[in-house]
Design an enzyme around this catalytic site. Sequence first.
Site, PDB file in Angstrom:
ATOM      1  N   GLY A  10      14.947 -12.320  -2.231  1.00 25.26           N
ATOM      2  CA  GLY A  10      14.425 -11.102  -2.880  1.00 25.26           C
ATOM      3  C   GLY A  10      12.909 -11.021  -2.985  1.00 25.26           C
ATOM      4  O   GLY A  10      12.375  -9.976  -3.336  1.00 25.26           O
ATOM      5  N   CYS A  39       9.213  -8.914  -5.259  1.00 26.05           N
ATOM      6  CA  CYS A  39       9.772  -7.715  -5.898  1.00 26.05           C
ATOM      7  C   CYS A  39      10.935  -8.053  -6.837  1.00 26.05           C
ATOM      8  O   CYS A  39      10.927  -7.675  -8.002  1.00 26.05           O
ATOM      9  CB  CYS A  39      10.222  -6.733  -4.817  1.00 26.05           C
ATOM     10  SG  CYS A  39      11.042  -5.287  -5.461  1.00 26.05           S
ATOM     11  N   GLY A  44      -8.423  -4.691 -14.828  1.00 29.82           N
ATOM     12  CA  GLY A  44      -7.956  -3.804 -13.769  1.00 29.82           C
ATOM     13  C   GLY A  44      -6.985  -2.760 -14.289  1.00 29.82           C
ATOM     14  O   GLY A  44      -5.928  -3.110 -14.818  1.00 29.82           O
ATOM     15  N   ARG A  47      -3.858  -7.361  -4.894  1.00 32.33           N
ATOM     16  CA  ARG A  47      -3.114  -8.421  -4.216  1.00 32.33           C
ATOM     17  C   ARG A  47      -3.651  -8.571  -2.796  1.00 32.33           C
ATOM     18  O   ARG A  47      -4.275  -7.660  -2.262  1.00 32.33           O
ATOM     19  CB  ARG A  47      -1.608  -8.088  -4.182  1.00 32.33           C
ATOM     20  CG  ARG A  47      -0.989  -7.998  -5.565  1.00 32.33           C
ATOM     21  CD  ARG A  47       0.502  -7.647  -5.512  1.00 32.33           C
ATOM     22  NE  ARG A  47       1.307  -8.640  -4.841  1.00 32.33           N
ATOM     23  CZ  ARG A  47       1.814  -9.719  -5.426  1.00 32.33           C
ATOM     24  NH1 ARG A  47       1.607  -9.940  -6.706  1.00 32.33           N
ATOM     25  NH2 ARG A  47       2.540 -10.578  -4.738  1.00 32.33           N
ATOM     26  N   ALA A  53       7.165  -1.794  -2.007  1.00 33.46           N
ATOM     27  CA  ALA A  53       8.428  -2.328  -1.498  1.00 33.46           C
ATOM     28  C   ALA A  53       9.084  -1.358  -0.518  1.00 33.46           C
ATOM     29  O   ALA A  53       9.580  -1.754   0.538  1.00 33.46           O
ATOM     30  CB  ALA A  53       9.364  -2.616  -2.668  1.00 33.46           C
ATOM     31  N   HIS A  62      20.178  24.173 -14.729  1.00 28.60           N
ATOM     32  CA  HIS A  62      19.558  24.244 -16.053  1.00 28.60           C
ATOM     33  C   HIS A  62      20.486  23.583 -17.062  1.00 28.60           C
ATOM     34  O   HIS A  62      21.688  23.832 -17.024  1.00 28.60           O
ATOM     35  CB  HIS A  62      19.331  25.703 -16.438  1.00 28.60           C
ATOM     36  CG  HIS A  62      18.824  25.862 -17.841  1.00 28.60           C
ATOM     37  ND1 HIS A  62      17.510  25.596 -18.175  1.00 28.60           N
ATOM     38  CD2 HIS A  62      19.455  26.217 -18.995  1.00 28.60           C
ATOM     39  CE1 HIS A  62      17.341  25.798 -19.475  1.00 28.60           C
ATOM     40  NE2 HIS A  62      18.509  26.167 -20.005  1.00 28.60           N
TER      41      HIS A  62
HETATM   42  P1  NAD Z   1      -4.812  -2.139  -7.852  1.00 27.08           P
HETATM   43  O1  NAD Z   1      -5.599  -2.249  -6.612  1.00 27.08           O
HETATM   44  O2  NAD Z   1      -3.828  -1.029  -8.004  1.00 27.08           O
HETATM   45  O3  NAD Z   1      -5.820  -2.050  -9.107  1.00 27.08           O
HETATM   46  C1  NAD Z   1      -6.797  -3.047  -9.362  1.00 27.08           C
HETATM   47  C2  NAD Z   1      -7.858  -2.488 -10.297  1.00 27.08           C
HETATM   48  O4  NAD Z   1      -8.715  -3.567 -10.668  1.00 27.08           O
HETATM   49  C3  NAD Z   1      -8.732  -1.422  -9.644  1.00 27.08           C
HETATM   50  O5  NAD Z   1      -8.755  -0.276 -10.454  1.00 27.08           O
HETATM   51  C4  NAD Z   1     -10.104  -2.114  -9.551  1.00 27.08           C
HETATM   52  O6  NAD Z   1     -11.183  -1.197  -9.677  1.00 27.08           O
HETATM   53  C5  NAD Z   1     -10.046  -3.088 -10.743  1.00 27.08           C
HETATM   54  N1  NAD Z   1     -10.990  -4.225 -10.627  1.00 27.08           N
HETATM   55  C6  NAD Z   1     -11.188  -5.005  -9.538  1.00 27.08           C
HETATM   56  N2  NAD Z   1     -12.146  -5.959  -9.815  1.00 27.08           N
HETATM   57  C7  NAD Z   1     -12.514  -5.781 -11.104  1.00 27.08           C
HETATM   58  C8  NAD Z   1     -13.452  -6.443 -11.973  1.00 27.08           C
HETATM   59  N3  NAD Z   1     -14.184  -7.486 -11.567  1.00 27.08           N
HETATM   60  N4  NAD Z   1     -13.589  -5.992 -13.244  1.00 27.08           N
HETATM   61  C9  NAD Z   1     -12.861  -4.917 -13.678  1.00 27.08           C
HETATM   62  N5  NAD Z   1     -11.978  -4.273 -12.905  1.00 27.08           N
HETATM   63  C10 NAD Z   1     -11.778  -4.680 -11.630  1.00 27.08           C
HETATM   64  O7  NAD Z   1      -4.116  -3.565  -8.019  1.00 27.08           O
HETATM   65  P2  NAD Z   1      -2.881  -4.082  -8.895  1.00 27.08           P
HETATM   66  O8  NAD Z   1      -2.601  -3.203 -10.056  1.00 27.08           O
HETATM   67  O9  NAD Z   1      -3.177  -5.518  -9.136  1.00 27.08           O
HETATM   68  O10 NAD Z   1      -1.655  -3.954  -7.888  1.00 27.08           O
HETATM   69  C11 NAD Z   1      -1.642  -4.689  -6.660  1.00 27.08           C
HETATM   70  C12 NAD Z   1      -0.776  -4.026  -5.627  1.00 27.08           C
HETATM   71  O11 NAD Z   1       0.582  -4.065  -6.011  1.00 27.08           O
HETATM   72  C13 NAD Z   1      -1.152  -2.577  -5.433  1.00 27.08           C
HETATM   73  O12 NAD Z   1      -1.230  -2.311  -4.051  1.00 27.08           O
HETATM   74  C14 NAD Z   1      -0.020  -1.826  -6.069  1.00 27.08           C
HETATM   75  O13 NAD Z   1       0.237  -0.588  -5.407  1.00 27.08           O
HETATM   76  C15 NAD Z   1       1.155  -2.787  -5.921  1.00 27.08           C
HETATM   77  N6  NAD Z   1       2.112  -2.559  -7.012  1.00 27.08           N
HETATM   78  C16 NAD Z   1       2.808  -1.402  -7.052  1.00 27.08           C
HETATM   79  C17 NAD Z   1       3.671  -1.157  -8.096  1.00 27.08           C
HETATM   80  C18 NAD Z   1       4.417   0.141  -8.132  1.00 27.08           C
HETATM   81  O14 NAD Z   1       4.504   0.789  -7.107  1.00 27.08           O
HETATM   82  N7  NAD Z   1       4.960   0.574  -9.259  1.00 27.08           N
HETATM   83  C19 NAD Z   1       3.812  -2.071  -9.121  1.00 27.08           C
HETATM   84  C20 NAD Z   1       3.078  -3.237  -9.062  1.00 27.08           C
HETATM   85  C21 NAD Z   1       2.229  -3.481  -7.995  1.00 27.08           C
END
Ligand code: NAD
Length: 461
Positions: free
Chosen positions: A38, A41, A175, A268, A316, A440
């Site tokens: 898995g 995710c 972040g 990531r 995913a 509705h």
């Molecule tokens: P992200 O790229 O979405 O957001 C990271 C944030 O950290 C950005 O806004 C960036 O400006 C900030 N940042 C970076 N360096 C920094 C610093 N030194 N100080 C302050 N802020 C800083 O990354 P994430 O939230 O870690 O997610 C990682 C990946 O996993 C993404 O591609 C996301 O789409 C994916 N993900 C998706 C889902 C979902 O679809 N629901 C859930 C979890 C993760």
Amino acid sequence: MSYDVIVIGSGPGGYVAAIRCAQLGLKTACVEGRETLGGTCLNVGCIPSKALLHASHQLHEAQHNFSKMGLKSEKISVDWDQMQTYKNEVITGNTKGIEFLFKKNKIDWIKGWAKIPSQGNVKVNDKTYETKNIIIASGSEPSSLPGLEIDEKIIVSSTGALELKKIPEKMVIIGAGVIGLELGSVYSRLGSDVTVLEYLDNITPGLDSEVQKSFQHILKRQGIKFVMGAAVKSAICKKNKAHVLYQKNSDESEHSIEADIVLVATGRKPFTNGLGIKELGIAVSEKGYIEIDNGWKTSANGIYAIGDAVLGPMLAHKAEDEGIAAAEIIAGKHGHVNYSIIPGVIYTSPEVASVGKTEDELKSSKQNYKVGKFMFLGNGRAKANFAADGFVKILADAETDRILGAHIIGPAAGDLIHELCMAMEFGAAAQDIALTCHAHPTYSEAIREAALACGDGPIHA
Ligand code: NAD
């Protein structure tokens, strides 16, 4: 042993690719080094975070809305150990489900970490397997910041944040992306004092800016604090507390904030360690993404790559679609992924979902567009369910009425968005949705109303 296909990695990209390969009559194995199938995710990502989001949302409902509906009970409290047990059972149920699907489809699970010593060979532990094709679906891992050491105890990645020993009193999140806001919502609802430090001036980079603003406003109202324009420089742990140092972009002033737990959610990066791709001469980008052509083929013959290990949104469902497409190409069919219609969802409450172009993108490309917007406040079902925050926004071509993008913040947005994805796949106009009878009372009526707003106007606004 020899195979038609060996898939490396059993996350949503890998296991789905393996199942499709097997369904297409290819002798298939999947290599996975974790104890369970898995990938990120199911084990430490989407699925466990959704369990905690669900549980903490129920707590919020009990605390804030039950008494309004005449539901009375003793004061509700949180049994953190039981919540962890529930989350772990959800993980096990799902990972065992993949094991069942592997058996059903006669896919061999090769346990261990894979290396590709040469084209047509995969080595796991001391055994080498021959294969005509390889699909690399090795996923991604959290990327940290220089000056910060993730110990998964006080300074944690999303993995550590899912299994904290106790609910922290004070949590700092670095972040304001998807991970930071989903897990921030969980702990904020569970009672933690949550502060998000974000480098940019807006949350959730890439989202439509109107949605960004509304989303941040709602999260602030829910109690999450934000420090925007804050570049985190380092964090030090002293006596079970972390001290996070950041610099304000506006005036370069230095600040410090104390926390029991610091979640590093700054993105990531592709995980390809130990595969031996460099030795094989497989082209990799500067940021570590495996380079592929339009058919998911790497620069090495018979080796394909999909999912987070290649460029594109780290989602995913994007990985799953690529896995199916790569499998079909290997089987001599036509694989296809429509990258312009991949929905993105944030599973907070309210949920946020989007597909296609943002208004900012349309503005900067000088495209002639119109906006149809409808607030959930005008939706009877949302009002009855205490879920009337947010709106549906449809962006359509000003001349042809063809839908170019859609953005939803509101109840069940992650499910509602698919009506718009489907409409876009069929090249529909906003009027096609407006002319479709919607039941509705449903949240979906807000989509029809937004479509009507692209034309003669909505009924309930
Ligand atoms: P992200 O790229 O979405 O957001 C990271 C944030 O950290 C950005 O806004 C960036 O400006 C900030 N940042 C970076 N360096 C920094 C610093 N030194 N100080 C302050 N802020 C800083 O990354 P994430 O939230 O870690 O997610 C990682 C990946 O996993 C993404 O591609 C996301 O789409 C994916 N993900 C998706 C889902 C979902 O679809 N629901 C859930 C979890 C993760």
